[in-house]
Design an enzyme around this catalytic site. Sequence first.
Site: not given
Ligand code: OAD
Length: 231
Positions: A115, A182, A204
């Site tokens: 991204h 994550g 996660n």
């Molecule tokens: P999300 O905010 O959708 O998901 C974050 C995940 O991290 C969740 O499943 C949480 O349960 C988990 N989480 C929280 N704290 C954690 C920790 N300490 N250790 C491990 N896991 C933890 O974020 P992404 O999956 O990265 O894109 O989202 C994907 C994309 O959507 C991003 O790159 C961004 C967003 O819109 C764009 O902006 C194009």
Amino acid sequence: MQPPNGLLKPSSKVAVLTGAGVSAESGIPTFRGNGGYWREHRFEDLATPEGFARDPKFVWTWYEERRRGISRARPNAGHVALAEMEKRVAAFTLITQNVDGLHDLAGSKNVIKLHGDIWTVRCLKCGRERIERSELNELPPYCACGGMLRPGVVWFGEILPEGAMERATAAVRAADVLIVAGTSAQVYPAAGLIPMARTVIEINPEATGFSDDVAYSLRGTSAEILPRLVP
Ligand code: OAD
């Protein structure tokens, strides 16, 4: 489920897919979790080319705030463990959806940024892209050619950086193990890498749509669990 003992060996070929959760313990908000950006803001306004065209100053103000927060953040034990893992296994590719650069700061080398990177800016007129780490005082900022600059990140509805998905796919297919840490695994094409892998270890604190289908679904934070996987 406990981290599988000795699953990763010095001979292992490893691919890793990370998302915003790996930076949560560095103090950077996620997108969809509690306190996540998309709980308070409409992604259509802040993370689409249409939103930027409507109000570039609004979008830049949000990015500049994020850039300021990220500049104060430091890699956590999860980022550090992945950099260490890269040195200890036979093959290693880190595929990240994060734009914060904390994997680079931790010392990871073979990183595919699906991204983009929040520290780059791109000119809408001449197309030139450059790293810009300093605070941007005038928003929106402009290029020397007179064109408006945009953040060098991928927005919804845009194509990924050239070759990124091809390299990520090849790394996942060649790997013995894919660690998915994550990420809510809701955004494609990144999430589409998960079913391509031979063996998946998911890290996660919460279940995702993939948790029931993967070999190891480990409930905990990346800073807790990733250090225990380093061979
Ligand atoms: P999300 O905010 O959708 O998901 C974050 C995940 O991290 C969740 O499943 C949480 O349960 C988990 N989480 C929280 N704290 C954690 C920790 N300490 N250790 C491990 N896991 C933890 O974020 P992404 O999956 O990265 O894109 O989202 C994907 C994309 O959507 C991003 O790159 C961004 C967003 O819109 C764009 O902006 C194009």
